[in-house]
Scaffold this motif. Sequence first.
Motif, PDB file in Angstrom:
ATOM      1  N   VAL A 104       0.863  -1.178   0.000  1.00 55.34           N
ATOM      2  CA  VAL A 104       0.000   0.000   0.000  1.00 55.34           C
ATOM      3  C   VAL A 104       0.900   1.228   0.000  1.00 55.34           C
ATOM      4  O   VAL A 104       1.797   1.344   0.842  1.00 55.34           O
ATOM      5  CB  VAL A 104      -0.933   0.045   1.232  1.00 55.34           C
ATOM      6  N   ARG A 105       0.656   2.133  -0.938  1.00 52.42           N
ATOM      7  CA  ARG A 105       1.406   3.387  -1.002  1.00 52.42           C
ATOM      8  C   ARG A 105       0.467   4.547  -0.702  1.00 52.42           C
ATOM      9  O   ARG A 105      -0.674   4.559  -1.158  1.00 52.42           O
ATOM     10  CB  ARG A 105       2.045   3.577  -2.376  1.00 52.42           C
ATOM     11  N   VAL A 106       0.981   5.532   0.048  1.00 54.41           N
ATOM     12  CA  VAL A 106       0.165   6.647   0.512  1.00 54.41           C
ATOM     13  C   VAL A 106       0.956   7.943   0.340  1.00 54.41           C
ATOM     14  O   VAL A 106       2.149   7.980   0.638  1.00 54.41           O
ATOM     15  CB  VAL A 106      -0.206   6.481   2.003  1.00 54.41           C
ATOM     16  N   ARG A 107       0.280   9.011  -0.135  1.00 47.92           N
ATOM     17  CA  ARG A 107       0.937  10.315  -0.240  1.00 47.92           C
ATOM     18  C   ARG A 107      -0.017  11.408   0.221  1.00 47.92           C
ATOM     19  O   ARG A 107      -1.234  11.291   0.053  1.00 47.92           O
ATOM     20  CB  ARG A 107       1.355  10.620  -1.677  1.00 47.92           C
ATOM     21  N   GLY A 108       0.551  12.483   0.787  1.00 51.09           N
ATOM     22  CA  GLY A 108      -0.295  13.587   1.179  1.00 51.09           C
ATOM     23  C   GLY A 108       0.380  14.541   2.140  1.00 51.09           C
ATOM     24  O   GLY A 108       1.541  14.355   2.524  1.00 51.09           O
ATOM     25  N   PRO A 109      -0.342  15.570   2.567  1.00 51.95           N
ATOM     26  CA  PRO A 109       0.195  16.529   3.534  1.00 51.95           C
ATOM     27  C   PRO A 109       0.238  15.932   4.931  1.00 51.95           C
ATOM     28  O   PRO A 109      -0.535  15.032   5.256  1.00 51.95           O
ATOM     29  CB  PRO A 109      -0.796  17.695   3.461  1.00 51.95           C
ATOM     30  N   VAL A 110       1.157  16.436   5.746  1.00 58.77           N
ATOM     31  CA  VAL A 110       1.261  16.008   7.144  1.00 58.77           C
ATOM     32  C   VAL A 110       1.066  17.207   8.064  1.00 58.77           C
ATOM     33  O   VAL A 110       1.500  18.317   7.759  1.00 58.77           O
ATOM     34  CB  VAL A 110       2.616  15.336   7.455  1.00 58.77           C
ATOM     35  N   THR A 111       0.410  16.964   9.189  1.00 56.00           N
ATOM     36  CA  THR A 111       0.196  18.010  10.185  1.00 56.00           C
ATOM     37  C   THR A 111       0.465  17.422  11.572  1.00 56.00           C
ATOM     38  O   THR A 111       0.241  16.226  11.794  1.00 56.00           O
ATOM     39  CB  THR A 111      -1.241  18.548  10.134  1.00 56.00           C
ATOM     40  N   PRO A 112       0.932  18.229  12.512  1.00 54.78           N
ATOM     41  CA  PRO A 112       1.142  17.741  13.873  1.00 54.78           C
ATOM     42  C   PRO A 112      -0.179  17.322  14.513  1.00 54.78           C
ATOM     43  O   PRO A 112      -1.222  17.941  14.276  1.00 54.78           O
ATOM     44  CB  PRO A 112       1.742  18.956  14.597  1.00 54.78           C
ATOM     45  N   VAL A 113      -0.137  16.277  15.316  1.00 53.81           N
ATOM     46  CA  VAL A 113      -1.339  15.861  16.048  1.00 53.81           C
ATOM     47  C   VAL A 113      -1.563  16.825  17.213  1.00 53.81           C
ATOM     48  O   VAL A 113      -0.661  17.574  17.613  1.00 53.81           O
ATOM     49  CB  VAL A 113      -1.220  14.419  16.574  1.00 53.81           C
ATOM     50  N   ALA A 114      -2.758  16.802  17.775  1.00 55.61           N
ATOM     51  CA  ALA A 114      -3.064  17.644  18.925  1.00 55.61           C
ATOM     52  C   ALA A 114      -2.240  17.206  20.126  1.00 55.61           C
ATOM     53  O   ALA A 114      -1.892  16.027  20.269  1.00 55.61           O
ATOM     54  CB  ALA A 114      -4.551  17.558  19.248  1.00 55.61           C
ATOM     55  N   ALA A 115      -1.929  18.156  21.012  1.00 57.78           N
ATOM     56  CA  ALA A 115      -1.121  17.858  22.195  1.00 57.78           C
ATOM     57  C   ALA A 115      -1.771  16.779  23.047  1.00 57.78           C
ATOM     58  O   ALA A 115      -1.081  15.900  23.583  1.00 57.78           O
ATOM     59  CB  ALA A 115      -0.916  19.137  23.009  1.00 57.78           C
TER      60      ALA A 115
END
Length: 212
Positions: A104-115
């Motif tokens: 499985v290949r995945v691409r996209g933007p990343v964002t920090p998770v909530a604290a």
Amino acid sequence: MSETIKDPFEELIKGKSADSLNPFHIFSEWFVEAEAAEINDPNAMALASVDETGLPNVRMVLLKEIDDRGFVFYTNYESAKGRELLGQGKAALCFHWKTLRRQVRVRGPVTPVAAEEADAYYASRARGSRIGAWASKQSRPLESRFALEKEVAKYTAKFGFGDIPRPAHWSGFRLEPVEVEFWQDRPFRLHDRLQFRRENPDATWSTQRLYP
């Protein structure tokens, strides 16, 4: 010979519109099978990021959560991958389950998770791993193994038997995919490939098959 093998995507596509298909649900089904079939770390994935020069970087990390928002993993934000992900805001993942002959290949933007999310996961880790998050200056030069062990001893003494808070520099990322591709091995390299794509994390998915 390949025509006698069951199509792994036929039941997923049959009678469904593109917007009713969800790659997260398919991934979850495949992941359950991988957990039963793979001997070591079925949640291992190659994580690719890009540095400020545009040069790609890849390493193995562990998936810690999957839901309809995306794929979550944790790291030191001051590490090479942490700096690259914060700086460029995009990444790619690749899962390879050799026993099942699937990828499985995945691409996209990343964002920090909530604290709060990071705190909850950090609290679930082994005590030694929590100490390690404080002791390791990840990706930076290390003069000797003794220097690392000295840092471990330092923070072990500091926190004693009390609570170990999450370091501010240690947290998680969520990759919100805009592209997910499922790959199933077939004889003679006539593999099955099913790709999901969307313009952004809030858009509707479209699907298409790809030549192997």
